[in-house]
Design a protein around this motif. Structure first.
Motif, PDB file in Angstrom:
ATOM      1  N   ARG A  24      -3.432   3.214   4.000  1.00 56.71           N
ATOM      2  CA  ARG A  24      -1.965   3.400   4.151  1.00 56.71           C
ATOM      3  C   ARG A  24      -1.294   3.450   5.477  1.00 56.71           C
ATOM      4  N   THR A  78       0.802  -1.235  -0.003  1.00 53.10           N
ATOM      5  CA  THR A  78       0.062   0.032   0.150  1.00 53.10           C
ATOM      6  C   THR A  78       0.903   1.149  -0.020  1.00 53.10           C
ATOM      7  N   GLU A  82       3.902   7.089  -5.554  1.00 52.63           N
ATOM      8  CA  GLU A  82       3.916   8.231  -6.526  1.00 52.63           C
ATOM      9  C   GLU A  82       4.694   9.395  -6.204  1.00 52.63           C
ATOM     10  N   ASN A 119       2.674   4.418  -0.814  1.00 50.57           N
ATOM     11  CA  ASN A 119       2.342   5.577  -1.802  1.00 50.57           C
ATOM     12  C   ASN A 119       3.594   5.768  -2.552  1.00 50.57           C
TER      13      ASN A 119
END
Ligand SMILES: [Zn+2]
Ligand SMILES: [Zn+2]
Ligand SMILES: [Zn+2]
Ligand SMILES: [Zn+2]
Ligand SMILES: [Zn+2]
Ligand SMILES: [Zn+2]
Ligand SMILES: [Zn+2]
Length: 1773
Positions: free
Chosen positions: A1610, A1477, A1481, A1479
């Motif tokens: 998350r 999970t 990006e 993140n």
């Protein structure tokens, strides 16, 4: 009975039929579709243009279309599609042709063009919605009704001024651009006129093309006439000529109208019965009726509707009056409906062009054929009270948008309005709707414009009209023509309530006084004054009272109405005086008129009475024979008081000082002037003296209000002034004798015999007379000393306010709002406080609680006057105490001498002679003489104190006169010489001075010693001054203060001596106190012992739990696994708070318990939208990582024996049962739900946690199996359990019998390590968590019971971990003792609770838990790992493992290795979870790939995951970034785990974790026996873990979730915060004002309330938004808490500026909001309107309470402290 039910059922079927029929009849879309297509608005308009008779054509068009478009059937509840269709058809078929006709071309384009060319008037004119914020500038607004909308305010200069903010009640508009409304800055940026703005005089119509003007006139007049005709139409079945529909069906509406007589409940009940609808529909009908004023409740043929009507009328007939119902033909309803739309349309069209607006104004005000009062606007106004609310609202709004926005027509309209004033008001009084729905409410828009008000006054005699109309409506009078309120009926009271709004109108007219007068205005104003005096005459002497003797009064007379009137008139009276003060001629004429009115009132006062003659101290006077205690007396004397006010004004003019002969004094003799006020003051004194006890509370209340800040300015204050005025015109001796005689004290002072008789009378009489003497002396002090009214004394209004503040602050430091409350407001709601406050006080800021306070600066202390006339008795004694204390602290003497007074104005100058007149000296002498004798009740300390004060005042007067004397003339004031004269009869003793000297050292007068000393010093000083002036008359005299200081200097030695004495006295007192204390302790030995022990117990507990830090530094501590270090084996001793016995915590001992509170919690929730499944079927074994619902346990840390607690709880229950019969459920705790208050600290609790002993140290003699071995063994054990449970699947049955590990015996029944009492408590707590957590009834057999016990353990640890993290506190050592105790007992309990459950149940749980990570063929459908909270999984599996281990008889394995392996497994799973999970990006700047081992391994694991999941996981090149993610994500888990094992195994934490800091990570890992590179876990068990990871990743849920199939949680999960609030409170108000009720179609919500947790706005405290929750109707807030906060909620009530906490359905409390004004105060209820700003500290405090799960406790404490909170229906909020 039968017939009614029969009719009901028949109506039901009939209704069904009708509904169906109408449904099929009209298929609106298809029926109108062809019309839509064929219709051309343009063609129609062209056709009209050519028509000879336009009205005929337009009416015909409307007659055809309106009934076909509008109101086509039962307007169902909220069918918005239907509404849209109507709206669209209206626009296309009806309004569009009108627009085409008016504009002559495509409307949209033409309108845009018009708007562009329009030069708008600079008025904003924004009409306020209900609840919208309005702003008024306290510096610049002409009056408080001048307001700005938010937009204008923000663009104005006033936002930097002192402004006031309120919420609008609806109606009214923004005054931006109105130059008369603002003294300064009338325009905001947007409305500032530009250079090319149109001249206001220019006619805007001239700007329009002439043909459009002509068309405008004709179409506007047709449409307006149409609308007026229909809105005022009273026939139910017919339409006006020309509007009859071409085809008429038998279709009717049964229309229900609103009234203010029937309640919601009555209407709802009636409707359900009459039209047979559901309760929900009935509520919706009732809501609409209340909002719009009417609503059709049934549709069908005439018969059908009539039937409903008669049921409604019959069933409400027995109430005060039946509900109003009409059966109306559908075409009438349709036209009325369109009429409203047409009015709104007109309102919109004129917004585009001022020219069009003026045309409409002209059309509206044009005289009709019937002449006067026949314009269309007039017709509307005159029918106002007959219309329904919705119609009124719409046309009022149109008037505001048109007539009031056009400066020229505003004036014409104002005149029309004034002409009809009387009629409109009478209609209003008869009507029952609130004023905001009446046309009369427009008065505020007109009368507050000073130029209009003045014009109306001169031309329409408005002032007189208003007053006469008002007086006309109050017809209930007594024989003398006075109002008689004391026997008012309810109906009269209601009418009186409505008539009061006229006073409001009068106030608007008078609120700004003229700057220029002319003869016309003088004439009309004085005419108005005449009318006003007539009104006052009706009040003078009203509601008189008569002293009741013997029997108590039978019925309390009604007194409130009279006082309401007085209160309402207070500002008017003040304003009239203000007007008078601006013109000398008006003032003198007004004085004359008032005087003659008073003479009129006095006629008959002394009729037929023989005057009596009084003589004392050589003086003689004649007066009436009158006694307050035996004759009628009234507290209402407005004529006298107005005269007093005017007298002061005269005194301020130069006439008074230069041409006193011009003053119109003397028509009434001074004794007559003072007579009535004096009676009133004597009445107060007698009430104080207890002489009127039998007259009941009504009189006490009246006296209270007479002095109250709301009334006193025009009551008590003016009475004092009148006495001053009268006395200044009289011989002081005469005045005093009359006063003595009215007080019924004359003979006590004039005759020694009488005096003697009184002293021997009974105690009550003596006491009564003593009080009367005190009051009389106080009155003399006030008459001679109160000089702070400008005109009485030589002061400015500024000084008066300052003096008030000084005296308020002399009582104690006060908050701004307290000061405001203590000061009288003027008509503009101003007190003048702000101008003064900073000069006399310093401001102390508030902390996180409390409020800002003002403290008096020390230099103002000398202005303190103990006999300040606005002090109540309580104020006075508080102030005296405070001042004496202050002086003692400063080492000064404690004398409180009178302050230096300002000089009188010439007109009052002679008042000073009162102080030295013979009668007063005789009185002083008498009291001093009495005081010589210490014993006997013949005198009182306060009496003496007052006399000394009077003496002091006289001396100050003399001193001042001497100082100010330029030497030209002799100082006539010579008190010092007069007090040396020997006393006269009847007091035969020496002079006043001699008496004072002899009293100075009297032992019984020690308290007064300081003031007597001060007096004697003054006397000698004055003597010195006089000697000096007489010898050298030009000598400079030292100023007063210097003199005073001299006096003080001499006194220094004396003071020192006194200070020493005081010290000795204090010591003596202390010794006495400690003696007493000892005595007390002896008597209450037990109690004392208990508290001491408590203290010891709590400290010892803390010592036990606080980690031994020294120890931990040397050895590396491990809390889990075989290497764990256990806490020292210490005997754990605790003390029961109930029986005080000490007890060791042992498995087989007596159970000890901890009071605890278990609650559901959503504080950590990451998903508030999750719907919880039905509690009966919920499987709580796996906690979702969104933590949407947890069970939190808290404890106050107080320990009891289980048996002691049980006895206590039973007693509470019993008491409650007994109490509930009388006062059901009025407690802060709910006994039926097991709630109680901790017996020691009263903390809300609902269960107890048993205390359990430490676990033993790890057994190191046994081998520690590796993960592989352990897993294999465990799998075998599980297989054995499966087979013994017999729940294996068919396939498994075929397999061979599994190999059972050595010593593992499924048939073993482990021995219960606990005594029965402990076991019982384990069950008790288990049941509590089960019951609360699932909201079900207790059921010990339920297999979920142990899960919930583990759950609260895990959740509580998790939430505390969050708190510590957020507050940046170290993980260990910072928890308060009670939380520490709670966690430790929770964890130990968790590890033991399996013993209370069936073994098989717990085994099954363990098997399922393990199967979530390790495949088990016999457990099907495991969860996706993204749906599991790993900490909960760890806790559950560790706690349930003991049950499996208990079957192992081999002695070859230890629980600890299992714990460690479980930890490793779960940690790896968590790492995978985090990586899945993460993140990624986020772009990372640092692409440095020279990675460490951690980074490489993280990448490796990540790539493994990608292998399984492919492109679902993005490619990540930076191992650094991944590792960072992992580290941050896993940290909360590790911290919570550390807490868990710390409490489970009692392992002391390492030193690094006792401080907050960066080295946490290593310490944590080593404490948890984990490698600091966590990825090592994966690497070292690679082969074992690989298939597991494969299985986790390939669960279909993982792919689904990651591809957007659900909320991705998350890690780390951030702590929830309360929503962000705006800094400026008005932003919130604005938000709330645009919030509409979600249930009742665009209606404004009355109590918009903001959920602080999720930010939802709710429509609270309202019928419309009630919902059923668990079988009960609850309000929107309560309903919301069940979805958002598991029954607990935090809200901000926006209109009230109040924080609301609710818990469950029955509990709640209000909490101060986090918004403060500049004075550091909250404004709960938004009453003061000071600008409010967010106080972040306070908001954070509320947030902390929430996060700490302390809200329920706060509510409990609040309800304990304030019983009224218990009675509030919280569930309806
Ligand atoms: Zn505005
Ligand atoms: Zn503006
Ligand atoms: Zn201003
Ligand atoms: Zn006990
Ligand atoms: Zn307690
Ligand atoms: Zn919420
Ligand atoms: Zn609502």
């Amino acid at each position: 009975m039968l017939s009614s039910s029969a009719s009901c059922s028949s109506s039901f079927t009939a209704e069904e039929g009708k509904m169906a029929a109408s449904e099929s009849d009209r298929d609106p879309t298809s029926a109108l579709c062809s019309e839509f297509l064929n219709f051309s608005a343009k063609d129609t308009a062209t056709w009209w243009l050519a028509a000879a008779d336009l009205q005929h054509e337009v009416y015909h068009h409307l007659a055809v279309y309106v009934p076909r478009i509008l109101c086509l059937g039962p307007s169902g509840v909220g069918s918005s599609r239907e509404e849209q269709r109507e709206e669209l058809a209206c626009q296309l078929l009806l309004l569009a042709p009108l627009e085409w006709f008016l504009l002559g071309e495509e409307p949209a384009a033409r309108l845009a063009q018009l708007q562009q060319n329009n030069q708008p008037s600079p008025l904003c004119g924004h009409v306020f919605k209900v609840g919208e914020p309005t702003y008024s500038c306290r510096e610049c607004a002409a009056d408080p009704t001048c307001v700005l909308c938010m937009q204008c305010f923000l663009g104005s200069v006033h936002k930097n001024h002192r402004y006031r903010m309120t919420t609008s009640g609806g109606g009214g508009f923004c005054d931006c651009g109105d130059t008369e409304a603002w003294k300064k800055g009338p325009y905001c940026q947007k409305h500032t006129p530009t250079d090319n703005s149109r001249d206001t005089e220019e006619d805007p119509v001239a700007q329009l093309p002439t043909d459009m003007v002509a068309r405008g006139y004709s179409i506007f007049s047709i449409i307006l006439k149409y609308a007026v005709e229909l809105l005022t139409w009273e026939q139910e079945d017919q339409l006006p000529e020309g509007l009859e529909p071409p085809e008429r069906g038998d279709t009717y509406y049964c229309m229900l109208f609103n009234d203010e007589v029937h309640t919601y409940e009555q209407v709802i009940y009636t409707l359900q019965k009459a039209v047979n609808c559901s309760q929900k529909e009935a509520i919706s009908f009732a809501t609409t009726v209340d909002r719009d004023g009417r609503k059709s409740v049934r549709y069908g043929d005439f018969q059908f509707c009539e039937q409903a009507k008669s049921v409604i009328v019959v069933s409400t007939a027995d109430l005060t009056r039946p509900l109003r119902v009409q059966v109306m033909h559908s075409s009438v309803v349709a036209h009325q409906c369109f009429a409203l739309k047409a009015l709104s349309w007109l309102g919109q069209i004129i917004q585009y062009s001022d020219g069009l607006r003026r045309i409409l104004c002209q059309v509206g005000l044009q005289k009709g054929p019937e002449g006067e009062n026949s314009s269309l606007v007039n017709r509307l106004m005159l029918n106002d009270s007959k219309m329904w609310k919705g119609a009124r609202n719409i046309y009022h709004q149109l008037l505001m948008n048109s007539l009031l926005m056009d400066l020229k027509y505003k004036k014409i309209f104002a005149i029309q309005f004034a002409k009809s004033y009387e009629r409109l008001q009478s209609d209003y009084v008869k009507d029952d709707h609130d004023r905001e729905f009446s046309i009369t409410d427009l008065s505020v828009q007109i009368f507050t414009v000073p130029s209009l008000a003045r014009m109306l006054m001169v031309e329409e005699n408005l002032m007189t009209t208003i007053i006469r109309t008002f007086v006309d409506h109050l017809r209930h009078r007594d024989l003398q023509g006075r109002f008689q309120f004391d026997r008012y009926t309810a109906q009269q009271a209601f009418k009186f309530g409505r008539v009061q709004s006229l006073i409001g109108d009068l106030k608007y007219v008078l609120i700004s006084h003229p700057t220029e007068w002319n003869d016309q205005l003088r004439l009309k104003f004085l005419g108005g004054l005449d009318a006003f005096l007539e009104l006052l005459k009706c009040m003078q002497g009203m509601d008189p009272v008569m002293r009741q003797v013997g029997q108590h009064i039978e019925m309390e007379p009604e007194w409130e109405a009279a006082f309401t009137l007085q209160m309402k008139l207070t500002h008017i009276i003040s304003m009239i005086q203000e007007w008078c003060s601006t013109d000398k001629r008006v003032l003198i004429e007004a004085y004359r008129k008032c005087l003659s009115a008073l003479s009129h009132c006095h006629s008959g006062l002394s009729d037929g009475e023989q005057p009596i003659s009084l003589s004392l101290a050589g003086h003689c006077v004649e007066t009436f024979r009158y006694q307050v205690s035996q004759d009628k007396v009234s507290i209402h004397l407005p004529v006298c008081r107005l005269l007093a006010g005017l007298h002061v004004l005269l005194s301020r003019t130069e006439v008074a000082s230069h041409f006193p002969e011009q003053l119109p004094l003397g028509e009434l003799s001074p004794p007559l002037l003072i007579e009535l006020p004096l009676r009133c003051l004597v009445l107060c004194a007698q009430v104080h003296a207890g002489m009127w006890r039998r007259n009941g509370f009504s009189l006490v209340n009246q006296i209270y209000y007479y002095h109250n800040v709301k009334c006193r300015v025009e009551m008590f204050d003016k009475d004092i002034i009148m006495l001053q005025a009268g006395a200044s015109m009289m011989d002081p001796n005469h005045f005093l004798m009359i006063v003595l005689s009215r007080f019924e004290l004359f003979h006590i002072f004039s005759s020694a015999d009488v005096r003697k008789r009184y002293r021997e009378a009974n105690k009550d009489v003596v006491q009564q007379n003593n009080t009367l003497i005190e009051e009389m002396l106080h009155l003399i002090i006030m008459v001679t000393g109160e000089r702070y009214v400008a005109g009485v004394g030589q002061v400015e209004p500024f000084d008066e306010v300052r003096r008030e503040i000084i005296h308020q602050l002399s009582i104690r430091p006060m908050a701004h709002s307290e000061l405001v409350k203590a000061l009288p407001e003027n008509g503009n709601k101003e007190t003048g406080l702000e101008r003064v406050i900073d000069s006399v006080a310093s401001f102390k800021k508030p902390g996180v609680t409390g409020r800002g306070l003002y403290e008096l600066r020390p230099e103002w202390n000398r202005y303190f006057n103990l006999y300040f006339y606005h002090y109540s008795r309580a104020d006075q004694s508080k102030a005296e105490e405070a001042q004496r204390k202050l002086r003692r602290q400063n080492g000064e003497d404690t004398a409180l001498p009178p302050p230096p007074p300002p000089p009188f104005c010439p007109l009052f100058a002679s008042l000073v002679n009162l102080l030295q007149c013979d009668v007063l000296l005789a009185v002083e002498g008498a009291v001093l003489q009495w005081a010589v004798e210490p014993s006997g009740g013949g005198w009182t300390e306060s009496m003496l104190q007052r006399v000394l004060h009077l003496v002091g005042m006289a001396l100050l007067e003399e001193q001042q006169q001497l100082e100010n004397n330029s030497g030209d003339e002799d100082v006539t004031f010579n008190y010092t010489s007069k007090i040396t004269r020997p006393g006269e009869a009847p007091s035969t003793s020496g002079s006043v001075l001699a008496l004072l000297e002899s009293l100075q050292n009297a032992p019984h007068l020690e308290v007064h010693k300081d003031i007597i000393t001060w007096i004697l010093k003054m006397v000698s000083n004055i003597k010195t001054m006089r000697e000096r002036t007489s010898s050298t008359s030009m000598v400079n005299i030292s100023p007063g203060q210097g003199l005073e200081e001299m006096v003080r200097d001499k006194d220094k030695a004396e003071r020192k001596r006194k200070a020493e004495m005081a010290r000795l006295r204090r010591e003596k007192i202390m010794a006495q106190m400690s003696e007493m204390q000892k005595h007390f302790i002896n008597e209450n030995k037990e109690l004392f012992q208990q508290t001491v022990e408590e203290l010891e117990a709590s400290t010892s507990a803390a010592a036990e739990n606080s980690p031994p830090s020294l120890e931990s530094t040397c050895v590396s501590q491990v809390c889990v696994g075989p290497k764990r270090v256990s806490g020292a084996e210490r005997r754990q001793l605790v003390t029961c708070i109930l029986c005080q016995e000490e007890q060791e915590v042992k498995g087989h001992g007596k159970a000890m318990v901890l009071a605890a509170f278990v609650q559901r919690s959503t504080v950590l929730s990451k998903n508030r939208h999750r719907n919880l499944p039905d509690p009966e079927h919920r499987d709580p074994l796996f906690m979702h990582p969104d933590l949407s619902l947890g069970i939190h346990t808290a404890s106050c840390g107080h320990i009891m024996h289980a048996t002691c607690w049980q006895r206590y709880f039973e007693a509470v229950q019993l008491k409650e049962q007994r109490r509930q019969q009388r006062l059901r459920g009025h407690t802060s705790y709910d006994v039926e739900n097991g709630e109680f208050l901790c017996p020691l600290c009263e903390c809300l609790s609902n269960t107890v946690i048993p205390l359990l002993p430490h676990v033993h140290s790890a057994d190191r003699s046994v081998d520690h199996p590796s993960l592989e071995v352990w897993l294999k063994t465990t799998n075998q054990q599980i297989a054995a359990l499966h087979s013994s449970h017999g729940n294996r699947s068919d396939s498994a049955a075929e397999e061979a019998e599994p190999a059972v590990p050595d010593g593992f015996r499924v048939d073993v029944i482990p021995q219960n390590p606990f005594s029965s009492s402990i076991s019982e408590m384990i069950t008790t707590f288990s049941m509590s968590t089960y019951k609360v957590g699932l909201k079900v009834n207790p059921n010990e057999q339920d297999h979920r019971v142990p899960v919930l016990s583990w759950s609260t353990c895990a959740f509580t640890i998790q939430s505390i971990e969050h708190l510590l993290m957020d507050e940046e506190k170290p993980l260990f050592g910072s928890l308060p003792c009670r939380q520490d105790n709670c966690l430790s007992s929770l964890t130990r309990f968790g590890s033991a609770c399996w013993t209370a459950a069936p073994l098989k149940t717990v085994h099954t749980h363990f098997i399922r838990l393990l199967a979530a990570l390790v495949s088990d063929s016999q457990v099907d459908a495991t969860l996706c790992i993204l749906d599991i909270d790993m900490f909960h999984l760890l806790v559950y599996s560790v706690l349930s493992y003991s049950s499996v281990h208990s079957l192992d008889q081999s002695g070859q394995s230890v629980v600890d290795s299992a714990h460690l392996h479980l930890l490793h497994l779960v940690t790896v799973a968590h790492l995978v979870q985090i990586l899945l999970t993460s993140n990624t990006e986020e772009v990372c700047m640092d692409q440095d790939t020279g990675g460490s081992q951690e980074e490489e391994l993280t990448c490796q694991l990540y790539n493994t995951l990608r292998k399984h999941l492919g492109s679902v996981l993005p490619e990540v090149s930076s191992g650094w970034q991944l590792w960072r993610c992992v580290k941050a994500g896993v940290l909360p888990f590790l911290r919570a785990t550390a807490l868990f094992f710390h409490y489970l195994n009692s392992t002391a934490p390492p030193a690094d974790l006792l401080v907050a800091g960066p080295s946490q990570w290593e310490a944590l890992c080593s404490y948890l026996s984990l490698p600091s590179n966590l990825l090592q876990l994966h690497l070292s068990h690679h082969t074992l873990l690989e298939p597991l990871i494969h299985r986790w990743c390939c669960h279909p849920g993982v792919r689904e979730t990651l591809q957007g199939g659900g909320v991705i949680i998350r890690f780390p999960r951030e702590s929830n915060r309360l929503i962000d609030l705006p800094e400026d409170y008005s932003v919130l108000i604005n938000q709330a004002s645009s919030f509409t009720c979600p249930r009742s179609g665009g209606d404004k919500s009355r109590a918009p309330t903001l959920c602080l947790v999720c930010g939802s706005m709710l429509c609270s405290q309202s019928y419309c938004c009630q919902t059923e929750v668990e079988g009960e109707d609850v309000g929107a807030c309560t309903a919301h808490t069940f979805t958002c906060g598991a029954g607990l909620g935090l809200f901000l009530r926006v209109r009230e500026s109040q924080v609301l906490f609710v818990a469950g359905k029955t509990k709640g409390c209000f909490y101060p909001p986090p918004y403060l004004d500049d004075y550091g105060e909250t404004d709960q209820g938004l009453k003061r309107g000071n600008p409010l700003h967010l106080c972040l500290e306070r908001y954070r405090k509320i947030e902390r309470l929430w996060r700490q799960h302390a809200i329920a406790e706060i509510i409990g404490h609040a309800q304990e402290a304030n019983q009224t909170l218990v009675a509030i229906d919280w569930q309806h909020l």
